[in-house]
Design a protein around this motif. Structure first.
Motif, short mmCIF file in Angstrom:
data_model
loop_
_atom_site.label_atom_id
_atom_site.label_comp_id
_atom_site.label_asym_id
_atom_site.label_seq_id
_atom_site.Cartn_x
_atom_site.Cartn_y
_atom_site.Cartn_z
N GLU A 1 -109.73 -44.19 4.12
CA GLU A 1 -110.64 -42.98 3.44
C GLU A 1 -111.68 -44.17 2.80
N ILE A 2 -110.95 -44.69 2.27
CA ILE A 2 -111.67 -45.71 1.10
C ILE A 2 -113.15 -46.45 1.74
N SER A 3 -112.92 -46.41 3.35
CA SER A 3 -113.72 -47.76 3.71
C SER A 3 -114.78 -46.60 4.71
N ALA A 4 -114.23 -45.18 4.93
CA ALA A 4 -114.97 -44.53 5.54
C ALA A 4 -117.21 -44.50 5.09
N GLY A 5 -116.87 -44.48 3.90
CA GLY A 5 -118.22 -44.83 3.76
C GLY A 5 -119.15 -46.41 3.36
N SER A 6 -118.27 -47.27 3.60
CA SER A 6 -118.77 -48.55 3.81
C SER A 6 -119.95 -48.66 5.31
#
Length: 264
Positions: free
Chosen positions: A206-211
């Motif tokens: 989830e956290i890395s989805a926007g990276s």
């Protein structure tokens, strides 16, 4: 509060996997956004630093093993921010003439590598993307350092969980394998879905989805296909803590699968 140094061209508000990993390993080359991301995952998987350090030991031990076996050239793709000891220090401790090329697509890594490697003979850094293998294999920076007609160690450590299926990571490994000389070694590790805590895994995804590079867990069987065309060394593709015989790190909530192959 001391203002953090931000090199030109770097956006400190966008999370970097390299900087977040640096934070997990206890480094200082990271920003608040990276610490926030890593901290959120460590709330669910507080043993993440144990896993990160186990992966680091895997990298250093295999580098030394290959240097002791006579390999004197090393291509570290997805190198990340330098953490000491590093590949060139481990290789040169065995053979002072060892040559090392560090590759990463993250510009912050290029900044740190440039500062670290200035004046170190036989070592250089290249800003390039594994998804464009020709940009690495044909790079002028490799001239005089990497001889594809001789065995080398290619390192893909903690890299391919940042490469999606659409980019065919197994096919990318095969491109390098086909260029390698017999006797060349390839080491690889990536986050593994088998045995990983579902909550911690979901949070990391989830956290890395926007990276720029969303996290991608794969099964151990899928990761094993990356070694097609290589002879896989014992103990095979296993949890990174279990790869080295005397590894004593405890099991962790998140899993990284690791292995080493030799081109016949």
């Amino acid at each position: 509060m001391t203002q953090e140094f931000v090199p030109p061209g770097i956006d400190p508000t966008v999370m970097s996997h390299a900087r977040a990993y640096d934070y997990v390993l206890g480094g200082k080359d990271n920003y608040a956004v990276d610490r926030e991301m890593a901290g959120a995952v460590m709330k669910l998987a507080p043993d993440l630093p144990v896993l990160g350090n186990a992966q680091r030991r895997f990298l250093l031990r295999v580098t030394r093993m290959c240097a002791e076996a006579g390999i004197d050239q090393f291509l570290d793709i997805g190198a990340g921010i330098p953490t000491r000891p590093n590949v060139h220090e481990s290789a040169k401790a065995v053979n002072p003439d060892a040559r090392v090329v560090y590759v990463d697509y993250d510009p912050i890594v290029a900044v740190h590598n440039g500062a670290l490697l200035a004046g170190v003979p036989g070592v250089t850094a290249l800003e390039a993307d594994v998804r464009e293998p020709d940009s690495i294999m044909e790079a002028p920076e490799l001239a005089g350092l990497i001889d594809w007609d001789r065995p080398l160690l290619v390192l893909f450590v903690g890299l391919f969980h940042l490469v999606g299926d659409a980019d065919d990571p197994a096919g990318l490994v095969a491109r390098f394998r086909d260029r390698m000389a017999p006797g060349g070694h390839m080491m690889l590790s990536q986050f593994c879905s088998d045995g990983s805590d579902p909550g911690a895994r979901a949070k990391l995804e989830e956290i890395s989805a926007g990276s720029p590079s969303p996290m991608c867990f794969r099964s151990r069987d899928r990761i094993a296909t990356f070694f097609d065309g290589f002879r896989v060394l014992d103990p095979g593709v296993v949890d990174v803590q279990d790869w080295w015989p005397d590894e004593s790190a405890p099991p962790t909530q998140l899993k990284v699968a690791a292995g080493v192959g030799v081109k016949p």
